[in-house]
Design a protein around this motif. Sequence first.
Motif, PDB file in Angstrom:
ATOM      1  N   PRO A 290      -1.612  -8.315   0.662  1.00 28.04           N
ATOM      2  CA  PRO A 290      -3.883  -8.173  -0.442  1.00 28.04           C
ATOM      3  C   PRO A 290      -2.979  -8.796  -2.305  1.00 28.04           C
ATOM      4  N   VAL A 291      -2.279  -7.894  -2.761  1.00 25.93           N
ATOM      5  CA  VAL A 291      -1.949  -7.948  -4.256  1.00 25.93           C
ATOM      6  C   VAL A 291      -1.776  -9.953  -3.678  1.00 25.93           C
ATOM      7  N   ILE A 292      -1.732 -10.175  -3.501  1.00 31.86           N
ATOM      8  CA  ILE A 292      -1.440 -12.680  -3.409  1.00 31.86           C
ATOM      9  C   ILE A 292      -2.474 -12.688  -3.968  1.00 31.86           C
ATOM     10  N   TRP A 293      -3.853 -12.303  -2.776  1.00 33.19           N
ATOM     11  CA  TRP A 293      -5.244 -12.407  -3.124  1.00 33.19           C
ATOM     12  C   TRP A 293      -6.033 -11.309  -4.323  1.00 33.19           C
ATOM     13  N   LEU A 294      -5.574 -10.404  -4.110  1.00 35.02           N
ATOM     14  CA  LEU A 294      -5.955  -9.441  -4.839  1.00 35.02           C
ATOM     15  C   LEU A 294      -6.536  -9.250  -6.761  1.00 35.02           C
ATOM     16  N   ALA A 295      -5.280 -10.109  -7.197  1.00 33.20           N
ATOM     17  CA  ALA A 295      -4.626 -10.154  -8.656  1.00 33.20           C
ATOM     18  C   ALA A 295      -5.455 -11.292  -9.046  1.00 33.20           C
ATOM     19  N   PRO A 296      -5.601 -12.480  -8.212  1.00 34.78           N
ATOM     20  CA  PRO A 296      -6.606 -13.708  -8.970  1.00 34.78           C
ATOM     21  C   PRO A 296      -8.575 -13.021  -9.302  1.00 34.78           C
ATOM     22  N   LEU A 403      -2.254 -13.404   4.995  1.00 36.08           N
ATOM     23  CA  LEU A 403      -1.911 -12.760   4.212  1.00 36.08           C
ATOM     24  C   LEU A 403      -3.071 -10.946   3.534  1.00 36.08           C
ATOM     25  N   ARG A 404      -4.209 -10.896   3.506  1.00 33.76           N
ATOM     26  CA  ARG A 404      -5.501 -10.625   3.617  1.00 33.76           C
ATOM     27  C   ARG A 404      -4.461  -9.014   4.185  1.00 33.76           C
ATOM     28  N   THR A 405      -3.772  -8.614   4.972  1.00 39.22           N
ATOM     29  CA  THR A 405      -3.656  -7.910   5.317  1.00 39.22           C
ATOM     30  C   THR A 405      -1.966  -7.290   5.715  1.00 39.22           C
ATOM     31  N   LEU A 406      -1.274  -8.883   5.920  1.00 38.42           N
ATOM     32  CA  LEU A 406       0.127  -8.349   5.360  1.00 38.42           C
ATOM     33  C   LEU A 406       1.142  -7.874   4.502  1.00 38.42           C
ATOM     34  N   ARG A 407       1.636  -7.135   4.679  1.00 40.73           N
ATOM     35  CA  ARG A 407       2.522  -5.576   3.850  1.00 40.73           C
ATOM     36  C   ARG A 407       3.658  -6.445   4.059  1.00 40.73           C
ATOM     37  N   THR A 408       4.631  -7.066   3.953  1.00 39.59           N
ATOM     38  CA  THR A 408       5.496  -6.679   3.987  1.00 39.59           C
ATOM     39  C   THR A 408       5.873  -8.835   5.108  1.00 39.59           C
ATOM     40  N   ALA A 409       6.668  -9.511   4.946  1.00 39.10           N
ATOM     41  CA  ALA A 409       7.118 -10.598   5.602  1.00 39.10           C
ATOM     42  C   ALA A 409       8.152 -10.236   6.467  1.00 39.10           C
ATOM     43  N   PRO A 410       7.795 -10.489   8.117  1.00 36.75           N
ATOM     44  CA  PRO A 410       7.973 -10.089   8.970  1.00 36.75           C
ATOM     45  C   PRO A 410       9.496 -11.398   9.358  1.00 36.75           C
TER      46      PRO A 410
END
Length: 419
Positions: A290-296, A403-410
């Motif tokens: 989420p932080v990847i799309w929220l930041a911009p 990525l919208r809801t993914l917290r870590t790389a599986p």
Amino acid sequence: MSTRPRPGVLRDPDFRRLFAATAFGQLGDRVVFLALPLIAITALRADEFQVGLLTTMTTAGSLLVGLPAGAWVDRMRKRSVLVSTDLARALVLLTLPLAWWADLLSIWWLYTVALVHGVLTVFFDVAHVSFLPHLVGRDQLMEGNSKLSAIRSVTSISGPGLAGPLVGWVGAPVTVLVSSVGMALSGVLATGIRTRERKPEPSRQPRLGRDIGEGLKFVLRHAGLRAITLGDATFNLFLVMYQAMLLVFLEREIGLGSFGIGVVLSGMGCGALVGALVAARVSRWVGQGPVIWLAPLVTCPPTALMASARPGWSVCVAVVGIAGLSLGGVVRVVAQSSFQQALAPDRLLGRVSATARFVSWGVIPLGGLSGGALGSAFGAAATLWIGAVGMTLSAVPTFFSPLRTLRTAPKEEAAALAR
């Protein structure tokens, strides 16, 4: 690759050497970021299109060698690539003050130096990203990336703050000496790193096309990596449009000198420093995806304040907006770099990094040309508006992805992709 647990990356002497090398190299890079366009604007009296073309030359390396760079770097020890490219960049930059003193400096000389320096930087950046997992282990990637982003941010503050007065005192061409020295020191410090990753085993039938294809296939098969790469490409396209006209706007429409421009860019560095300090915490709190799309989405709209600025207090308000852009950019980059490094197997680290960079940075030359053309046609302020809107829209690909809801790389997904 070392996987033993460690109490903190800064307690590792080799990471401290990489940290110090990054500090000097990034200081040189930040001075170049200000000095090259100021050479064009003030010393060579370049017009808006020529400034945009300079930005294109600076970043064309990603398009020219972006994909093969990853395949070549994966065949070499990364530390050796870091040292050799740093020293080569130092020598290339040294030609600018020498040409200035000999009264030979021209816009074409500046274009050539920018292009060669940019190509070398592609190899350096691919090796730097690929070397970190070998140095700190995958379990400490977020911390390692955060620490390196913090020192980059400090130099984003100090670099323009140093370069601005120097440009006013000795001129932009001579100021490039600081960049040359910084990159030389970075290369020398990197030679002290004792950790050696195992030399990659040569393929029985090494083929550049096949090696490049492996990196492309890995990135394209993963929906999250595809979205990150597309979002980055959109962001970088409009960011470079924005940056290409920012210095022109500040110098010619706001009336700032080199010192004032340095202060503005240092304000951007302050935002980047805050972003580096909070990046790991924000990623843990919000989630890496989420932080990847929220930041911009949150930090790009205020960049439009600069387009409305006039000489006086409104410039100070606009600087807050671009400082927020830097803050959000660092938080996003730390999260997505750690995600990418965690997914890629050791043998593909260089190619995955280079593939992502080729797509996301390959549009940067187009951004420089577009920024220059738009600036010539509609003015610098209108181009800043267009850049602000485009950077905000870069959140769309990652929002409409896992990525919208993914917290870590599986980790299990990384293993499956590596097959």
